[in-house]
Design a protein around this motif. Structure first.
Motif, mmCIF file in Angstrom:
data_model
loop_
_atom_site.group_PDB
_atom_site.id
_atom_site.type_symbol
_atom_site.label_atom_id
_atom_site.label_comp_id
_atom_site.label_asym_id
_atom_site.label_seq_id
_atom_site.Cartn_x
_atom_site.Cartn_y
_atom_site.Cartn_z
ATOM 1 N N GLN A 161 62.939 -47.738 -15.228
ATOM 2 C CA GLN A 161 63.298 -48.936 -15.963
ATOM 3 C C GLN A 161 63.868 -48.574 -17.130
ATOM 4 O OE1 GLN A 161 59.799 -50.949 -15.723
ATOM 5 N NE2 GLN A 161 60.296 -52.106 -13.599
ATOM 6 N N MET A 162 62.972 -47.632 -17.924
ATOM 7 C CA MET A 162 63.661 -47.152 -19.301
ATOM 8 C C MET A 162 65.145 -46.844 -19.042
ATOM 9 S SD MET A 162 61.929 -44.594 -22.079
ATOM 10 C CE MET A 162 62.663 -43.201 -20.983
ATOM 11 N N ALA A 163 65.088 -45.666 -18.215
ATOM 12 C CA ALA A 163 66.618 -45.040 -18.162
ATOM 13 C C ALA A 163 67.704 -46.307 -17.559
ATOM 14 C CB ALA A 163 66.512 -44.056 -16.732
ATOM 15 N N GLY A 164 67.246 -47.133 -17.060
ATOM 16 C CA GLY A 164 68.131 -48.094 -16.921
ATOM 17 C C GLY A 164 68.698 -48.877 -18.224
ATOM 18 N N GLY A 165 67.607 -49.113 -19.213
ATOM 19 C CA GLY A 165 67.824 -50.038 -20.147
ATOM 20 C C GLY A 165 68.522 -49.386 -21.058
ATOM 21 N N LEU A 166 68.515 -47.863 -21.076
ATOM 22 C CA LEU A 166 69.344 -46.872 -21.701
ATOM 23 C C LEU A 166 70.744 -46.546 -21.300
ATOM 24 C CD1 LEU A 166 66.269 -44.773 -23.107
ATOM 25 C CD2 LEU A 166 67.582 -46.278 -24.561
ATOM 26 N N ARG A 167 71.156 -47.047 -20.102
ATOM 27 C CA ARG A 167 72.496 -46.866 -19.298
ATOM 28 C C ARG A 167 72.426 -45.180 -19.061
ATOM 29 N NH1 ARG A 167 73.212 -50.295 -23.590
ATOM 30 N NH2 ARG A 167 74.296 -48.182 -24.608
ATOM 31 N N LEU A 168 71.093 -44.942 -18.568
ATOM 32 C CA LEU A 168 70.864 -43.288 -18.239
ATOM 33 C C LEU A 168 70.912 -43.327 -16.703
ATOM 34 C CD1 LEU A 168 68.688 -41.793 -20.918
ATOM 35 C CD2 LEU A 168 71.024 -41.803 -20.984
ATOM 36 N N LYS A 169 71.376 -42.042 -16.089
ATOM 37 C CA LYS A 169 71.000 -42.020 -14.581
ATOM 38 C C LYS A 169 69.517 -41.329 -14.618
ATOM 39 C CE LYS A 169 75.840 -41.079 -13.313
ATOM 40 N NZ LYS A 169 76.755 -40.179 -12.906
ATOM 41 N N VAL A 170 69.178 -41.305 -13.393
ATOM 42 C CA VAL A 170 67.732 -40.533 -13.005
ATOM 43 C C VAL A 170 67.714 -40.004 -11.835
ATOM 44 C CG1 VAL A 170 66.553 -42.743 -12.333
ATOM 45 C CG2 VAL A 170 65.220 -41.078 -13.378
ATOM 46 N N ILE A 171 67.056 -38.741 -11.722
ATOM 47 C CA ILE A 171 66.759 -38.238 -10.593
ATOM 48 C C ILE A 171 65.486 -37.635 -10.319
ATOM 49 C CG2 ILE A 171 67.520 -35.874 -11.650
ATOM 50 C CD1 ILE A 171 68.441 -35.196 -8.924
ATOM 51 N N ALA A 172 64.753 -37.843 -9.192
ATOM 52 C CA ALA A 172 63.403 -37.409 -9.065
ATOM 53 C C ALA A 172 63.384 -36.163 -8.298
ATOM 54 C CB ALA A 172 62.818 -38.382 -8.200
ATOM 55 N N GLU A 173 62.341 -35.155 -8.693
ATOM 56 C CA GLU A 173 62.366 -33.860 -8.255
ATOM 57 C C GLU A 173 61.236 -33.759 -7.568
ATOM 58 O OE1 GLU A 173 62.177 -30.550 -10.812
ATOM 59 O OE2 GLU A 173 60.880 -31.576 -12.178
ATOM 60 N N GLY A 174 61.081 -32.944 -6.300
ATOM 61 C CA GLY A 174 59.601 -32.806 -5.617
ATOM 62 C C GLY A 174 59.574 -33.710 -4.673
ATOM 63 N N VAL A 175 60.629 -34.373 -4.033
ATOM 64 C CA VAL A 175 60.551 -35.378 -3.064
ATOM 65 C C VAL A 175 60.311 -34.679 -1.634
ATOM 66 C CG1 VAL A 175 61.580 -37.194 -1.616
ATOM 67 C CG2 VAL A 175 61.804 -36.985 -4.242
ATOM 68 N N GLU A 176 59.022 -34.678 -1.027
ATOM 69 C CA GLU A 176 58.908 -34.142 0.315
ATOM 70 C C GLU A 176 58.555 -35.020 1.573
ATOM 71 O OE1 GLU A 176 55.518 -31.717 -0.553
ATOM 72 O OE2 GLU A 176 56.554 -30.597 -2.030
ATOM 73 N N SER A 177 58.830 -36.249 1.253
ATOM 74 C CA SER A 177 58.612 -37.175 2.502
ATOM 75 C C SER A 177 59.614 -38.478 2.446
ATOM 76 C CB SER A 177 57.050 -37.692 2.618
ATOM 77 O OG SER A 177 57.008 -38.824 1.419
ATOM 78 N N LEU A 178 59.765 -38.938 3.691
ATOM 79 C CA LEU A 178 60.800 -40.126 3.619
ATOM 80 C C LEU A 178 60.181 -41.355 2.976
ATOM 81 C CD1 LEU A 178 62.016 -40.050 7.135
ATOM 82 C CD2 LEU A 178 63.456 -39.923 5.164
ATOM 83 N N PRO A 179 58.685 -41.555 3.003
ATOM 84 C CA PRO A 179 58.150 -42.673 2.229
ATOM 85 C C PRO A 179 58.252 -42.393 0.922
ATOM 86 C CG PRO A 179 56.846 -41.977 3.995
ATOM 87 C CD PRO A 179 57.767 -40.980 4.035
ATOM 88 N N GLN A 180 58.210 -41.425 0.524
ATOM 89 C CA GLN A 180 58.591 -41.268 -1.055
ATOM 90 C C GLN A 180 60.120 -41.494 -1.508
ATOM 91 O OE1 GLN A 180 57.566 -37.001 -1.572
ATOM 92 N NE2 GLN A 180 55.613 -37.511 -2.525
#
Length: 528
Positions: A463-482
């Protein structure tokens, strides 16, 4: 017949030398040796001088006893003073006047011998001043010299006359604690040293705060000679420094094994790049909306003939400490840009290439020139190159780092903050830096489906990244539910084992082609 030296000569000989001089004169008269002596004499005005006194027997009586001697006396006070100064310089540190390593070793030998007879303990403490280079770089070497002098004076005042305080050079000191009835007393003294040196030093208009890392070895437990104990105390000192500095550590064999391993890695790493042992692996980065590979992160790997596969967390910290990360980092940037340009030509589709930069590269390398050269040499589009750096890069010389990052942005290069939320606590740098993307650390992603706190942190970052007009990427994703949870939370990019492990260049190209044409998969239901 002369039974003694002339009565008007003997009283002039210094009391501390008189007996030795008379013995030498007597030996000469007895025909056992020529007479020569360097000793002190008291002049009539009371001044003490050094003389070189020579003589020979020129007459003997019928019994062979000396009846007459002739000789000369020369004032050698100036020469003796000069020789004494030379000897002092050879055995003392010129800046602090403390004993140097040679004199410390000599005095330690006597101390060790006494300890063996008295069954007492001896401790050798190796002290290293933390961040001393910063003082020299910012305030000048004259301030650094005065700081070392004040440290020497404070150590000397703190310890007993029987203890040995020595400067080894640079910002390193050695303390030898003698005649210790119990080894437990060493910890008390080491703590007192840290507390004393933690007090501010006032040098002209500057008030300086220091800290030390101390390594400790014990006689006879860790060795019986000075050099062995010094090496082991040095090893323990590095352990204290690695643990956070301003601390003391006792030597242990485990610590020694780690130090030996570290030295082996350091030595082998120096030539690893030229021997072709370093390789880049690439981990896919996914657009969660289209389920397509849109980029990758370049990750260095080392396959050593002697050590086998060396994990990055074993050799990268050593590369940073030794400065080897600078040439290695240059190779990484050039190789990543070359490979990305090759893939773009082969696939016809642009791929983002992310490379990691160390703080050491910013402070001791030419980051902007290196990246600009790599882009020009490879022909890779700057808009597709993303530089990842951790928040801790800004802790030292932030102005210079900010300037370099703006120069990179002017080239068209993107900037991402890696491991976001785990380092530098201030968020003000997000306004200073030309950041385009935040990378959510895998430590938050790993348990976010089970831990509400982690889930809240991830959601807050998105949400903070969205407010600052920044992209975001998550690392360490190991499952479809995540992946499903992240997409619903507003995070549309991810990387992790779910999408592919880091892989060599050829495997990565095949991985991309195998996914081409795949339809967008539906995600499980659920809400963040």
């Amino acid at each position: 017949m002369l039974e003694h030296p002339a009565t008007d000569y003997v009283p002039m000989i210094h009391e501390g030398d008189r007996q030795t001089v008379c013995q030498r004169l007597q030996a000469c008269r007895a025909g056992k040796a020529a007479y020569q002596s360097q000793h002190r004499m008291r002049r009539q005005d009371g001044r003490i001088i050094w003389v070189l006194d020579r003589g020979n027997v020129v007459e003997r009586d019928a019994d062979g006893d000396a009846t007459r001697m002739v000789g000369s006396i020369a004032d050698i006070s100036d020469q003796h003073l000069a020789q004494a100064q030379i000897q002092h310089l050879a055995m003392h540190d010129a800046l602090t006047q403390l004993p140097n390593r040679n004199l410390a070793r000599e005095r330690f030998a006597r101390t060790a011998s006494n300890a063996g007879r008295s069954k007492t303990k001896v401790a050798l403490l190796f002290l290293d001043l933390d961040h001393f280079k910063n003082v020299n770089d910012t305030l000048g070497h004259h301030v650094g010299d005065m700081l070392l002098q004040q440290i020497a004076a404070r150590l000397t005042t703190l310890l007993r006359d029987s203890d040995i305080v020595s400067r080894q050079g640079g910002d390193e000191f050695v303390v030898v604690l003698t005649n210790l009835p119990e080894a437990s007393l060493v910890a008390t003294v080491a703590g007192n040293i840290l507390n004393s040196l933690d007090l501010p030093f006032v040098i002209g208009p500057h008030t300086l705060h220091t800290s030390f890392s101390i390594g400790i070895s014990m006689l006879p437990d860790d060795g019986r000679d000075f050099d062995t104990l010094l090496q082991k105390a040095d090893t323990a000192m590095y352990s204290a420094k690695s643990a956070g500095r301003n601390a003391y550590h006792f030597f242990s064999q485990t610590m020694n094994d780690k130090a030996a391993e570290r030295m082996q890695i350091q030595n082998l790493l120096r030539g690893a790049q030229h021997r072709g042992e370093l390789h880049l692996y690439y981990q896919p980065q996914i657009d969660l909306v289209s389920n397509s590979i849109v980029g990758c992160e370049a990750l260095i790997r080392w396959n050593s003939p002697e050590l086998g596969f060396v994990a990055p967390d074993r050799f990268i910290p050593i590369a940073e400490e030794t400065g080897l990360i600078v040439p290695i980092g240059e190779w990484v940037v050039n190789e990543a840009c070359r490979q990305a340009s090759e893939w773009t030509a082969a696939l016809g589709n642009p791929l983002t290439m992310s490379v990691n930069l160390s703080a050491v590269q910013f402070h001791h390398g030419s980051v902007v020139a290196t990246i600009q050269s790599a882009l020009e040499r490879s022909g890779f589009d700057p808009a597709l190159l993303e530089v990842e750096l951790t928040e801790s890069v800004l802790l030292k010389n932030p102005d210079a780092v900010v300037n370099s990052l703006h120069e990179l942005a002017d080239l068209g290069v993107s900037l991402a903050i890696d491991d976001f939320g785990t380092g530098y606590s201030s968020l003000s740098y997000l306004k200073m830096l030309p950041v385009r993307r935040l990378k959510i650390d895998k430590s938050f992603v790993r348990d976010m489906l089970q831990d509400q706190d982690d889930a809240s942190i991830v959601l807050a970052i998105v949400q903070m990244a969205g407010g600052l007009r920044l992209k975001v990427i998550a690392e360490g994703v190991e499952s479809l539910p995540q992946a499903d949870w992240l997409l619903k939370a507003g995070c549309s990019s991810a990387q992790g084992y779910l999408f592919g492990r880091p892989m060599p260049a050829n495997d990565f190209l095949q991985h991309i082609r195998s996914r081409q044409g795949q339809e967008v998969q539906a995600h499980d239901s659920g809400s963040p």
